[in-house]
Motif scaffolding. Structure first.
Motif, PDB file in Angstrom:
ATOM      1  N   HIS A  21       0.860  -1.188   0.000  1.00 35.04           N
ATOM      2  CA  HIS A  21       0.000   0.000   0.000  1.00 35.04           C
ATOM      3  C   HIS A  21       0.893   1.233   0.000  1.00 35.04           C
ATOM      4  CE1 HIS A  21       0.599   1.194   4.273  1.00 35.04           C
ATOM      5  NE2 HIS A  21       0.845  -0.094   4.421  1.00 35.04           N
ATOM      6  N   LEU A  22       0.296   2.386  -0.243  1.00 33.92           N
ATOM      7  CA  LEU A  22       1.073   3.621  -0.386  1.00 33.92           C
ATOM      8  C   LEU A  22       1.146   4.443   0.897  1.00 33.92           C
ATOM      9  CD1 LEU A  22      -0.263   4.830  -3.865  1.00 33.92           C
ATOM     10  CD2 LEU A  22       1.918   3.702  -3.395  1.00 33.92           C
ATOM     11  N   ARG A  23       0.409   4.049   1.938  1.00 35.03           N
ATOM     12  CA  ARG A  23       0.244   4.927   3.095  1.00 35.03           C
ATOM     13  C   ARG A  23       1.182   4.574   4.253  1.00 35.03           C
ATOM     14  NH1 ARG A  23      -4.154   2.777   1.720  1.00 35.03           N
ATOM     15  NH2 ARG A  23      -4.477   1.748   3.716  1.00 35.03           N
ATOM     16  N   PRO A  28       5.944   7.543   3.253  1.00 33.14           N
ATOM     17  CA  PRO A  28       4.833   7.436   2.301  1.00 33.14           C
ATOM     18  C   PRO A  28       5.308   7.066   0.896  1.00 33.14           C
ATOM     19  CG  PRO A  28       4.597   9.383   3.661  1.00 33.14           C
ATOM     20  CD  PRO A  28       5.963   8.834   3.950  1.00 33.14           C
ATOM     21  N   LYS A  29       4.575   6.180   0.249  1.00 37.10           N
ATOM     22  CA  LYS A  29       4.842   5.708  -1.111  1.00 37.10           C
ATOM     23  C   LYS A  29       6.191   4.995  -1.252  1.00 37.10           C
ATOM     24  CE  LYS A  29       1.800   8.651  -3.831  1.00 37.10           C
ATOM     25  NZ  LYS A  29       1.645   9.394  -5.099  1.00 37.10           N
ATOM     26  N   LYS A  30       6.717   4.493  -0.150  1.00 32.80           N
ATOM     27  CA  LYS A  30       8.034   3.844  -0.221  1.00 32.80           C
ATOM     28  C   LYS A  30       8.019   2.624  -1.122  1.00 32.80           C
ATOM     29  CE  LYS A  30       7.815   0.695   3.792  1.00 32.80           C
ATOM     30  NZ  LYS A  30       8.485   0.263   5.023  1.00 32.80           N
ATOM     31  N   ILE A  32       6.867   2.127  -3.928  1.00 29.00           N
ATOM     32  CA  ILE A  32       7.133   2.371  -5.351  1.00 29.00           C
ATOM     33  C   ILE A  32       8.335   3.303  -5.532  1.00 29.00           C
ATOM     34  CG2 ILE A  32       4.759   1.922  -6.082  1.00 29.00           C
ATOM     35  CD1 ILE A  32       4.339   4.969  -6.211  1.00 29.00           C
ATOM     36  N   THR A  61      -2.980  -5.482  -3.101  1.00 27.21           N
ATOM     37  CA  THR A  61      -2.958  -4.043  -2.844  1.00 27.21           C
ATOM     38  C   THR A  61      -4.356  -3.444  -2.940  1.00 27.21           C
ATOM     39  OG1 THR A  61      -1.914  -1.949  -3.475  1.00 27.21           O
ATOM     40  CG2 THR A  61      -2.538  -3.435  -5.275  1.00 27.21           C
ATOM     41  N   ASP A  63      -4.323  -0.066  -3.817  1.00 25.68           N
ATOM     42  CA  ASP A  63      -3.972   1.169  -4.527  1.00 25.68           C
ATOM     43  C   ASP A  63      -3.837   0.932  -6.031  1.00 25.68           C
ATOM     44  OD1 ASP A  63      -3.627   3.107  -2.312  1.00 25.68           O
ATOM     45  OD2 ASP A  63      -2.098   1.697  -1.668  1.00 25.68           O
ATOM     46  N   GLU A  65      -2.423   2.791  -8.214  1.00 21.78           N
ATOM     47  CA  GLU A  65      -1.082   3.130  -8.708  1.00 21.78           C
ATOM     48  C   GLU A  65      -0.152   1.921  -8.637  1.00 21.78           C
ATOM     49  OE1 GLU A  65       2.337   6.618  -8.108  1.00 21.78           O
ATOM     50  OE2 GLU A  65       0.513   6.641  -6.885  1.00 21.78           O
ATOM     51  N   ILE A  66      -0.226   1.181  -7.534  1.00 24.44           N
ATOM     52  CA  ILE A  66       0.586  -0.031  -7.387  1.00 24.44           C
ATOM     53  C   ILE A  66       0.116  -1.098  -8.372  1.00 24.44           C
ATOM     54  CG2 ILE A  66       1.196  -1.941  -5.829  1.00 24.44           C
ATOM     55  CD1 ILE A  66       1.012   0.060  -3.515  1.00 24.44           C
TER      56      ILE A  66
END
Length: 267
Positions: A21-23, A28-30, A32, A61, A63, A65-66
């Motif tokens: 996940h991105l949160r 944050p966003k680690k 990706i 996921t 998200d 984006e992921i």
């Protein structure tokens, strides 16, 4: 004549899932974040594929984006709820949709994980498939790391993990005497039915206070079998640790060779 154990082994289907996940609170966003030409999650996913032991490899996921990133690299994605507080519950949701006997959870912030480590935990499952759960552990190299909040430590007794913690100073006087203290690594395995069962139980007091999902298993009197990994490899919990990862890859020849394979992986 096949033994009963051999029959069980032939029926095994062990899959790998990377929860993502991105949160992330500390970074944050680690998941990706680019590292030497690839997003972190692709370092992990491709290393899992290179191990060549799992029936399937998925990213779980919530998200888009992921999901898009992984699918663009021909990876398999299972979309999950946004309500999950940890990777274990996310993977528990994901495996409801998959036929398997066991699942190996690989945290997406372990970009240095070695294929032989994945094969080791796979073989541990295969040799004793009746066990309920396994967790990779490693040596603690610096004394100051015993009180580093960003990674989890554990006490190992009689071939099982008896307690997980973040701060050594918060342990009881008796626990502080324990010599077999290890670092908990982001490589966890479960018997499928057990994961579904334990995920339905309420979070235990220690799980809530320490923010360590393994404590739910321990507090409900189930066994986590430790799997010792050598060498202990750094993971990414905070932004400053990305530099450590890059320097590690540049320093060690086996990591350089593996990076080259990953970068040239045919997708």
């Amino acid at each position: 004549m096949w033994s009963f154990t051999t029959i069980i082994q032939k029926k095994l289907k062990i899959i790998a899932i990377i929860p993502a996940h991105l949160r992330s609170i500390r970074f944050p966003k680690k998941i990706i974040f680019p590292i030497l030409g690839l997003p972190m999650i692709e370092h992990v996913r491709r290393r899992v594929l290179i191990s060549n032991v799992f029936s399937e490899v998925y990213v779980a996921t919530c998200d888009k984006e992921i999901s898009k990133l992984v699918k663009n690299n021909n990876g398999k994605v299972i979309f999950t709820s946004k309500k999950h507080k940890n990777g274990t519950s996310r993977v528990a949701e994901a495996i409801k949709k998959i036929k398997c006997t066991h699942v190996v959870l690989i945290q997406g912030d372990e970009p240095l994980i070695l294929p032989q480590h994945l094969r080791l935990i796979y073989n541990k499952i295969k040799s004793n498939p009746k066990n309920l759960s396994w967790n990779a552990v490693g040596s603690i190299e610096k004394k100051e790391d015993l009180n580093k909040h960003s990674f989890v430590k554990c006490i190992v007794k009689n071939q099982k993990i008896t307690k997980c913690f973040r701060f050594f100073n918060n342990l009881s006087a008796e626990d502080k005497k324990e010599k077999n203290i290890k670092k908990i690594l982001g490589l966890i395995a479960f018997k499928k039915n057990f994961l579904l069962k334990i995920s339905k139980k309420s979070a235990s007091k220690n799980e809530k206070s320490e923010l360590i999902e393994q404590m739910r298993i321990i507090d409900n009197n189930y066994k986590i079998s430790p799997v010792l990994i050598k060498p202990t490899l750094p993971s990414v919990n905070e932004p400053n640790e990305v530099k450590i990862i890059k320097n590690y890859i540049k320093k060690y020849n086996n990591q350089k060779i593996l990076l080259n394979k990953i970068l040239n992986w045919k997708i």
